[in-house]
Design an enzyme around this catalytic site. Structure first.
Site, PDB file in Angstrom:
ATOM      1  N   CYS A   2      16.062  59.491  66.585  1.00 30.17           N
ATOM      2  CA  CYS A   2      15.405  60.309  67.589  1.00 30.17           C
ATOM      3  C   CYS A   2      15.436  59.591  68.935  1.00 30.17           C
ATOM      4  O   CYS A   2      15.651  58.398  69.013  1.00 30.17           O
ATOM      5  CB  CYS A   2      13.960  60.604  67.254  1.00 30.17           C
ATOM      6  SG  CYS A   2      13.664  61.021  65.548  1.00 30.17           S
ATOM      7  N   ARG A  27      21.160  60.876  69.845  1.00 33.38           N
ATOM      8  CA  ARG A  27      20.351  60.222  68.817  1.00 33.38           C
ATOM      9  C   ARG A  27      19.774  61.215  67.817  1.00 33.38           C
ATOM     10  O   ARG A  27      19.146  60.815  66.835  1.00 33.38           O
ATOM     11  CB  ARG A  27      19.199  59.450  69.469  1.00 33.38           C
ATOM     12  CG  ARG A  27      19.644  58.328  70.364  1.00 33.38           C
ATOM     13  CD  ARG A  27      18.460  57.679  71.020  1.00 33.38           C
ATOM     14  NE  ARG A  27      17.717  56.885  70.076  1.00 33.38           N
ATOM     15  CZ  ARG A  27      17.800  55.573  69.969  1.00 33.38           C
ATOM     16  NH1 ARG A  27      18.580  54.914  70.781  1.00 33.38           N
ATOM     17  NH2 ARG A  27      17.093  54.921  69.084  1.00 33.38           N
ATOM     18  N   TRP A  72      15.717  63.692  64.971  1.00 31.45           N
ATOM     19  CA  TRP A  72      16.598  63.704  63.807  1.00 31.45           C
ATOM     20  C   TRP A  72      15.660  63.554  62.619  1.00 31.45           C
ATOM     21  O   TRP A  72      15.019  62.524  62.444  1.00 31.45           O
ATOM     22  CB  TRP A  72      17.575  62.548  63.877  1.00 31.45           C
ATOM     23  CG  TRP A  72      18.585  62.521  62.775  1.00 31.45           C
ATOM     24  CD1 TRP A  72      19.739  63.248  62.702  1.00 31.45           C
ATOM     25  CD2 TRP A  72      18.544  61.710  61.597  1.00 31.45           C
ATOM     26  NE1 TRP A  72      20.412  62.939  61.549  1.00 31.45           N
ATOM     27  CE2 TRP A  72      19.713  62.007  60.859  1.00 31.45           C
ATOM     28  CE3 TRP A  72      17.657  60.771  61.093  1.00 31.45           C
ATOM     29  CZ2 TRP A  72      20.006  61.390  59.647  1.00 31.45           C
ATOM     30  CZ3 TRP A  72      17.938  60.162  59.888  1.00 31.45           C
ATOM     31  CH2 TRP A  72      19.111  60.470  59.173  1.00 31.45           C
ATOM     32  N   ASN A  96       9.572  57.441  66.809  1.00 27.54           N
ATOM     33  CA  ASN A  96      10.893  57.201  66.261  1.00 27.54           C
ATOM     34  C   ASN A  96      10.717  56.148  65.176  1.00 27.54           C
ATOM     35  O   ASN A  96      10.184  55.084  65.459  1.00 27.54           O
ATOM     36  CB  ASN A  96      11.789  56.687  67.402  1.00 27.54           C
ATOM     37  CG  ASN A  96      13.168  56.334  66.941  1.00 27.54           C
ATOM     38  OD1 ASN A  96      13.540  56.589  65.802  1.00 27.54           O
ATOM     39  ND2 ASN A  96      13.943  55.754  67.834  1.00 27.54           N
ATOM     40  N   GLY A  97      11.092  56.439  63.939  1.00 28.29           N
ATOM     41  CA  GLY A  97      10.912  55.465  62.867  1.00 28.29           C
ATOM     42  C   GLY A  97      10.277  56.135  61.666  1.00 28.29           C
ATOM     43  O   GLY A  97      10.262  57.359  61.544  1.00 28.29           O
ATOM     44  N   GLU A 474      38.371  56.355  56.364  1.00 29.42           N
ATOM     45  CA  GLU A 474      37.898  56.780  57.677  1.00 29.42           C
ATOM     46  C   GLU A 474      38.321  58.224  57.958  1.00 29.42           C
ATOM     47  O   GLU A 474      37.542  59.028  58.478  1.00 29.42           O
ATOM     48  CB  GLU A 474      38.421  55.810  58.752  1.00 29.42           C
ATOM     49  CG  GLU A 474      38.097  56.184  60.182  1.00 29.42           C
ATOM     50  CD  GLU A 474      36.612  56.362  60.476  1.00 29.42           C
ATOM     51  OE1 GLU A 474      35.774  56.039  59.634  1.00 29.42           O
ATOM     52  OE2 GLU A 474      36.295  56.855  61.572  1.00 29.42           O
ATOM     53  N   LYS A 478      35.843  61.452  58.654  1.00 25.30           N
ATOM     54  CA  LYS A 478      35.914  62.369  59.812  1.00 25.30           C
ATOM     55  C   LYS A 478      35.885  63.817  59.331  1.00 25.30           C
ATOM     56  O   LYS A 478      35.193  64.659  59.888  1.00 25.30           O
ATOM     57  CB  LYS A 478      37.216  62.184  60.610  1.00 25.30           C
ATOM     58  CG  LYS A 478      37.437  60.950  61.457  1.00 25.30           C
ATOM     59  CD  LYS A 478      36.388  60.646  62.433  1.00 25.30           C
ATOM     60  CE  LYS A 478      35.420  59.713  61.821  1.00 25.30           C
ATOM     61  NZ  LYS A 478      34.459  59.006  62.458  1.00 25.30           N
ATOM     62  N   GLU A 481      32.473  64.701  58.009  1.00 23.98           N
ATOM     63  CA  GLU A 481      31.452  64.751  59.066  1.00 23.98           C
ATOM     64  C   GLU A 481      31.481  66.042  59.862  1.00 23.98           C
ATOM     65  O   GLU A 481      30.448  66.645  60.109  1.00 23.98           O
ATOM     66  CB  GLU A 481      31.669  63.589  60.061  1.00 23.98           C
ATOM     67  CG  GLU A 481      31.136  62.262  59.623  1.00 23.98           C
ATOM     68  CD  GLU A 481      31.464  61.161  60.625  1.00 23.98           C
ATOM     69  OE1 GLU A 481      32.643  61.024  61.028  1.00 23.98           O
ATOM     70  OE2 GLU A 481      30.546  60.425  61.020  1.00 23.98           O
ATOM     71  N   HIS A 497      43.307  57.020  37.283  1.00 21.23           N
ATOM     72  CA  HIS A 497      42.270  56.552  36.350  1.00 21.23           C
ATOM     73  C   HIS A 497      41.050  57.469  36.374  1.00 21.23           C
ATOM     74  O   HIS A 497      39.920  57.004  36.454  1.00 21.23           O
ATOM     75  CB  HIS A 497      41.879  55.112  36.681  1.00 21.23           C
ATOM     76  CG  HIS A 497      43.025  54.158  36.546  1.00 21.23           C
ATOM     77  ND1 HIS A 497      43.650  53.902  35.345  1.00 21.23           N
ATOM     78  CD2 HIS A 497      43.703  53.427  37.469  1.00 21.23           C
ATOM     79  CE1 HIS A 497      44.641  53.042  35.530  1.00 21.23           C
ATOM     80  NE2 HIS A 497      44.694  52.745  36.814  1.00 21.23           N
ATOM     81  N   LYS A 594      24.294  60.201  66.193  1.00 18.90           N
ATOM     82  CA  LYS A 594      25.250  59.154  66.577  1.00 18.90           C
ATOM     83  C   LYS A 594      24.759  57.772  66.168  1.00 18.90           C
ATOM     84  O   LYS A 594      25.539  56.920  65.785  1.00 18.90           O
ATOM     85  CB  LYS A 594      25.437  59.220  68.099  1.00 18.90           C
ATOM     86  CG  LYS A 594      26.414  58.228  68.659  1.00 18.90           C
ATOM     87  CD  LYS A 594      27.816  58.733  68.526  1.00 18.90           C
ATOM     88  CE  LYS A 594      28.854  57.723  68.944  1.00 18.90           C
ATOM     89  NZ  LYS A 594      30.058  57.842  68.101  1.00 18.90           N
TER      90      LYS A 594
HETATM   91  C1  G6P Z   1      26.036  56.965  62.053  1.00 22.41           C
HETATM   92  C2  G6P Z   1      27.121  57.760  62.736  1.00 22.41           C
HETATM   93  C3  G6P Z   1      28.479  57.240  62.289  1.00 22.41           C
HETATM   94  C4  G6P Z   1      28.583  55.754  62.557  1.00 22.41           C
HETATM   95  C5  G6P Z   1      27.452  54.980  61.869  1.00 22.41           C
HETATM   96  C6  G6P Z   1      27.408  53.529  62.291  1.00 22.41           C
HETATM   97  O1  G6P Z   1      26.006  57.247  60.700  1.00 22.41           O
HETATM   98  O2  G6P Z   1      26.989  59.129  62.438  1.00 22.41           O
HETATM   99  O3  G6P Z   1      29.478  57.916  63.023  1.00 22.41           O
HETATM  100  O4  G6P Z   1      29.811  55.278  62.103  1.00 22.41           O
HETATM  101  O5  G6P Z   1      26.203  55.564  62.257  1.00 22.41           O
HETATM  102  O6  G6P Z   1      27.124  53.439  63.655  1.00 22.41           O
HETATM  103  P1  G6P Z   1      27.302  52.131  64.502  1.00 22.41           P
HETATM  104  O7  G6P Z   1      26.757  52.466  65.849  1.00 22.41           O
HETATM  105  O8  G6P Z   1      26.498  51.058  63.812  1.00 22.41           O
HETATM  106  O9  G6P Z   1      28.743  51.803  64.505  1.00 22.41           O
END
Ligand code: G6P
Length: 599
Positions: A2, A27, A72, A96-97, A474, A478, A481, A497, A594
């Site tokens: 948040c 955030r 969030w 926040n927390g 990765e 993506k 996500e 397997h 993010k």
């Molecule tokens: C969140 C984001 C991801 C990101 C991860 C780590 O889960 O949605 O996209 O990879 O945090 O974030 P950082 O800022 O630690 O790389």
């Protein structure tokens, strides 16, 4: 997680708060709200959905003290009631927390809470502790709480002040010409403040605007006395501190407010960020050349950690280090910090984090430090908590990344880790000279057919071997996500397997083949999948691998060691194009944020 922003001063603050919220939207964006106060009461509006929904309310308000929040969800669904600020009687709070013992506290409350949130429980506890001094009330309430928090509290009993507190959640206080701000990170304050202060861990701060009759003099005097941050007191046995201590001399690198999509010449921020990769890698190469590192060959065991995308960079690092014969463990930060790990003597913890604020990654750094283990962070944000807390830092220069799904920061993390791997074993560092132009070529890769094939599919595999497996993970992330398509990044040889049973006619299997040594095995895996009906998509610079594909995606030809940095780019593009084709929003995927600053 948040975002929090607050202001007390002499100007109407609705515009500042709205502007701050827009910048903090990365955030969390499932609901937003703002509360303003005067002696006449507290005026609040909060709504499910994006910050935009409270715009007209904020811009209408004329009050000069207020707090605002973009959420969030952790406790309770994203809806109007659970949104912040919470208001109870004469008090309002943004948080926040997580208050971990909220349920125990809830059972002691005299008035039931209206929302399901732990934050409202905290607010009721503050109200119950109030005996005329807001700071003391917050202090007494927090001594009953366990968990993590950054909070800002206002009361119409004290319309000239905001009381803030933090424990394991970031909070920054800013002093501007016309008032004092608080925010969960400096991005919200850019352009509004000249000086910032970072309240220490486990602290309380009172922000108070000057009394009207002394206004002029005190504005000139700056932050001293009643004009500024007037009190700081440790809680839970931590010693009191002096908030006038250390204004940061230089404003950290600042993020402009997210420009409107129309003005950036792209359909989405994610797309713009992918196109920026050539610039990002070029700047990162320069930054790495200036790195100041400890004597790494002396390190005996390396631990690499991070979350999400950053962890995938650690997986690629693991393969590189193994090839160099250096013992390494790569583990997700959430796992590492909860696994009671005992670091062997002479270890190094490498923490990778774009934002430098991810709670699990910070906890892993703190765990290592508590065992006297050296810590090195790879981050994109110079003033972040991780950069401040780790012993050493390598900075990527991806530039501000606003889209939730990481793209350019990942390419830069791989560069930093490959650089670090060489340093760990005393080898020459990689030559990144051609990387920007190679990235340009990778950005141009044609992914149209791949997107067509994946549209309407319900699941897929992304396969690779060694470093390509890291890229497969990765790519799969993506696609999960932002396309809401189940995709699993899998080591190619492992498919047979068990997971091969999932393959049926038309099931997409995407393979990344950038290492010559993997060609034969990857061809076998693709044939095994194909003979069970799979549709194959192959990303490679080698014709031999592409020949196995129903949909080939040609990668630029480069030195194999650099290929993972390039191979991920078409995958990022596939994700963004598929997302748009599905009419989804790549910049604001559901349920995500993010920067995940809660555990
Ligand atoms: C969140 C984001 C991801 C990101 C991860 C780590 O889960 O949605 O996209 O990879 O945090 O974030 P950082 O800022 O630690 O790389």
């Amino acid at each position: 997680m948040c975002g929090i922003v607050g202001y007390t001063g002499k100007s109407p603050c609705g515009g500042f708060l709205y502007e701050g919220l827009k910048r903090l939207e990365y955030r969390g964006y499932d609901s937003a709200g703002a509360a303003f106060c005067t002696t006449e009461g507290i005026f609040c509006q909060k709504k499910r959905g994006k910050v935009q929904n409270v715009r007209s309310f904020c811009l209408r308000r004329r009050e000069t003290t207020g707090i605002a929040h973009t959420r969030w969800a952790t406790h309770g669904k994203p809806n109007d009631l659970n949104a912040h600020p919470h208001v109870f009687g004469h008090f309002a709070l943004v948080h926040n927390g997580i208050v971990e013992n909220a349920e125990a506290l809830r059972s002691q409350l005299l008035t039931p809470c209206r929302s399901e949130t732990d934050s409202e429980v905290l607010l009721h506890t503050i109200a119950a502790c109030y005996e005329g001094d807001l700071l003391q009330a917050v202090r007494n309430a927090l001594t009953q709480c366990s968990g993590s928090w950054a909070i800002a509290v206002i009361s119409d009993y004290h319309p000239e002040e905001i009381v803030c507190a933090r424990r394991q959640s970031p909070l920054v206080v800013g002093k501007g010409k016309n008032g004092i701000f608080v925010a969960s990170d400096v991005y919200a304050l850019h352009g509004l403040c000249e000086q910032i202060f970072l309240p220490p861990e486990d602290s309380l701060v009172r922000l108070r605007r000057p009394a009207a009759e002394r206004e002029e003099a005190e504005r000139i005097e700056g932050i001293a006395g009643d004009t500024g941050v007037t009190g700081g007191a440790g809680i839970a046995g931590v010693e009191a501190f002096d908030m006038q201590l250390s204004p940061l001399p230089v404003l950290p690198q600042a993020m402009p407010p997210m420009p409107p999509i129309q003005s950036i010449g792209h359909r989405t921020h994610m797309e713009a960020e992918i196109e920026e990769i050539p610039r990002a890698v070029s700047d990162t190469a320069r930054s790495l050349a200036q790195a100041n590192l400890p004597d790494l060959p002396k390190v005996q065991a390396v631990f690499a950690t991070g979350c999400g995308t950053a962890f995938h960079a650690c997986v690629a690092f693991r393969y590189r280090m193994q090839r160099y014969g250096k013992p390494i463990i790569a583990e997700q930060a959430g796992e590492l910090r909860s696994g009671c790990v005992r670091f062997p003597k002479n270890s190094l913890l490498v923490a990778v984090t774009q934002s430098g604020e991810t709670a699990d990654t910070l906890a892993a750094i703190r765990l290592a430090k508590s065992q006297n283990v050296q810590t090195l962070v790879i981050t994109n944000v110079r003033h972040s908590s991780a950069a401040r807390e780790a012993d050493f830092a390598l900075f990527t220069e991806a530039g501000t990344e606003t889209a939730v799904a990481a793209t350019k920061s990942f390419n830069c993390q791989l560069m930093a880790l490959y650089f670090l791997a060489a340093k760990c074993v005393g080898r020459p560092v990689p030559d990144f000279t051609d990387l920007p132009s190679l990235c340009e070529a990778a950005v141009e890769a044609d992914v149209t057919q791949a997107v067509k094939k994946l549209y309407k599919k319900r699941g897929m595999f992304c396969l690779g071997q060694n470093a390509d497996y890291a890229i497969a993970r990765e790519g799969a992330l993506k696609i999960k996500e932002i396309c809401y398509l189940f995709s699993e990044g899998y080591p190619a040889a492992e498919l047979k397997h068990g997971s091969l049973s999932l393959i049926e006619s038309g099931f997409p299997v995407l393979a990344i083949v950038t290492q010559k040594s993997a060609l034969k095995k990857m061809k076998n895996t693709l044939r095994e999948a194909k003979s069970r009906g799979a549709t194959t998509l192959v990303l490679s610079q080698y014709r031999e691998a592409l020949a196995e594909a129903d949909v080939p995606v040609l990668l630029p030809m480069a030195e194999e060691d650099l290929m993972p940095i390039l191979a991920v780019i078409p995958l990022q593009k596939i994700a963004v194009e598929l997302c748009l084709k599905k009419k989804l929003s790549p910049d604001y995927p559901r349920n995500l944020a993010k920067s995940v600053t809660v555990e």
